[in-house]
Design a protein around this motif. Structure first.
Motif, short mmCIF file in Angstrom:
data_model
loop_
_atom_site.label_atom_id
_atom_site.label_comp_id
_atom_site.label_asym_id
_atom_site.label_seq_id
_atom_site.Cartn_x
_atom_site.Cartn_y
_atom_site.Cartn_z
N SER A 163 0.85 -1.19 0.00
CA SER A 163 0.00 0.00 0.00
C SER A 163 0.88 1.25 0.00
O SER A 163 1.66 1.47 0.94
N ILE A 164 0.76 2.07 -1.03
CA ILE A 164 1.57 3.28 -1.13
C ILE A 164 1.17 4.28 -0.05
O ILE A 164 2.00 5.03 0.47
N GLU A 165 -0.11 4.26 0.31
CA GLU A 165 -0.59 5.19 1.34
C GLU A 165 -0.14 4.77 2.75
O GLU A 165 0.31 5.59 3.54
N GLU A 166 -0.24 3.46 3.03
CA GLU A 166 0.06 2.99 4.40
C GLU A 166 1.55 2.71 4.64
O GLU A 166 2.05 2.92 5.72
N LEU A 206 -6.04 -9.32 -2.04
CA LEU A 206 -6.37 -9.61 -0.64
C LEU A 206 -5.12 -9.63 0.23
O LEU A 206 -4.16 -10.35 -0.05
N HIS A 207 -5.14 -8.83 1.29
CA HIS A 207 -4.06 -8.81 2.28
C HIS A 207 -4.43 -9.80 3.38
O HIS A 207 -5.45 -9.63 4.05
N PRO A 208 -3.62 -10.86 3.58
CA PRO A 208 -3.99 -11.90 4.55
C PRO A 208 -3.70 -11.54 6.00
O PRO A 208 -3.96 -12.34 6.90
N GLY A 209 -3.15 -10.33 6.23
CA GLY A 209 -2.71 -9.96 7.58
C GLY A 209 -1.22 -10.26 7.73
O GLY A 209 -0.59 -10.84 6.84
N TRP A 210 -0.68 -9.84 8.87
CA TRP A 210 0.71 -10.17 9.19
C TRP A 210 0.67 -11.51 9.91
O TRP A 210 0.27 -11.61 11.06
N VAL A 211 1.01 -12.57 9.18
CA VAL A 211 0.70 -13.94 9.59
C VAL A 211 1.94 -14.69 10.06
O VAL A 211 3.04 -14.48 9.56
N GLN A 212 1.72 -15.60 11.00
CA GLN A 212 2.80 -16.42 11.57
C GLN A 212 3.19 -17.54 10.61
O GLN A 212 2.83 -18.70 10.78
N THR A 213 3.93 -17.16 9.57
CA THR A 213 4.47 -18.11 8.60
C THR A 213 5.98 -17.98 8.59
O THR A 213 6.54 -17.09 9.23
N ASP A 214 6.65 -18.83 7.81
CA ASP A 214 8.11 -18.72 7.69
C ASP A 214 8.49 -17.33 7.18
O ASP A 214 9.44 -16.71 7.66
N LYS A 255 -12.01 -5.61 5.31
CA LYS A 255 -11.88 -4.15 5.33
C LYS A 255 -11.08 -3.68 4.11
O LYS A 255 -10.16 -4.35 3.66
N VAL A 256 -11.43 -2.50 3.61
CA VAL A 256 -10.73 -1.92 2.46
C VAL A 256 -9.34 -1.46 2.90
O VAL A 256 -9.17 -0.80 3.92
N VAL A 257 -8.32 -1.85 2.12
CA VAL A 257 -6.94 -1.40 2.36
C VAL A 257 -6.67 -0.27 1.36
O VAL A 257 -6.96 -0.40 0.17
N PRO A 258 -6.12 0.86 1.82
CA PRO A 258 -5.86 1.96 0.88
C PRO A 258 -4.77 1.59 -0.12
O PRO A 258 -3.84 0.87 0.20
#
Length: 259
Positions: A163-166, A206-214, A255-258
């Motif tokens: 996201s360029i805004e965030e 779709l942004h999956p969130g900051w997820v506990q992956t490798d 939720k909409v991500v900018p």
């Protein structure tokens, strides 16, 4: 969660992390898809062991060899999926495979920018082109004109880091090539939504969130979202997507991500 009726779904990068989580949860739905195609680079390798175990228990799960940066591999994968579908279409393509390297603005390289962009942006473009005939077929077979994941859809797994805004988590890591590739993926999604709407295909980033992956856990802080939480949320989002969401950038909670 609204009912999610998908006859067939293909997930790339399906041998671990979010991709594997998506496969698991689709298989666990009250009305699972007739076909779940799990694509990964080395289906017989050690890193695909969990996927192999799942396939031994679920006859509707088919593991497909796929290197998303190789056009020949993509073509072969689409042919294999087409054979299994036996004349039916593909409802849902989830471009999940991705890569990230922790390079800063000062030490980013041509090689790394090229490799990351090829995997994260060009790969989803080529996959969508290759599977377009099967997606169009699914849309044509589906009753009604309203767009939905049950009809035909491309989900590009993006990131708020693009996201360029965030400029999400800048202080946590600059990861320049990753951010640029995901910003480009967002534009690709917008273009696909405009180009494929006439074919009845919904397209969402779709942004999956900051997820506990490798990938997500490579730094010093622990990500706040588990794979199960992220994927549960994403499947709920899938079930609610309609015409008004095509060409948008959403997160795992809808939720909409900018941009």
């Amino acid at each position: 969660m609204g009912e999610l009726y998908v006859c067939s779904v293909l997930v790339t990068g399906a041998n671990r992390g979010i991709g594997l989580g998506i496969v698991r949860q689709f298989l666990g739905l009250p009305n699972p898809p007739k076909w779940v195609f799990a694509a990964c680079r080395d289906p017989k390798g050690q890193r695909a062991q969990e996927l192999q175990n799942l396939a031994s228990k679920h006859p509707n799960l088919v593991i497909i060899p796929l290197e998303v940066t190789d056009p020949a591999s993509i073509k072969a994968a689409s042919a294999r999926v087409g054979e299994h579908l036996g004349g039916a279409g593909l409802n849902l393509l989830i471009n999940n495979a991705g890569t990230a390297k922790a390079k800063s603005l000062d030490n980013e390289t041509l090689e790394n920018m090229s490799q990351t962009y090829t995997t994260n942006t060009t790969g989803p473009l080529l996959l969508s082109q290759a599977f377009l005939p099967l997606l169009k077929k699914a849309a044509q077979e589906s009753p009604g004109s309203a767009l939905s994941c049950s009809k035909a859809a491309i989900i590009n797994v993006s990131s708020a880091a693009g996201s360029i805004e965030e400029v999400y988590l800048w202080d946590y890591g600059q990861v320049i090539s990753y951010r640029c590739s995901k910003a480009a993926l967002n534009m690709l999604t917008k273009c696909q939504s405009l180009g494929y709407r006439e074919h009845g295909i919904l397209c969402v980033a779709l942004h999956p969130g900051w997820v506990q992956t490798d990938m997500g856990s490579s730094g010093s802080q622990k990500p706040p979202v588990t794979v199960d939480e992220s994927v549960r949320g994403m499947l709920e989002v899938f079930s609610s997507l309609s015409e008004k969401e095509t060409g948008t950038f959403l997160d795992w909670e809808g939720k909409v991500v900018p941009w």
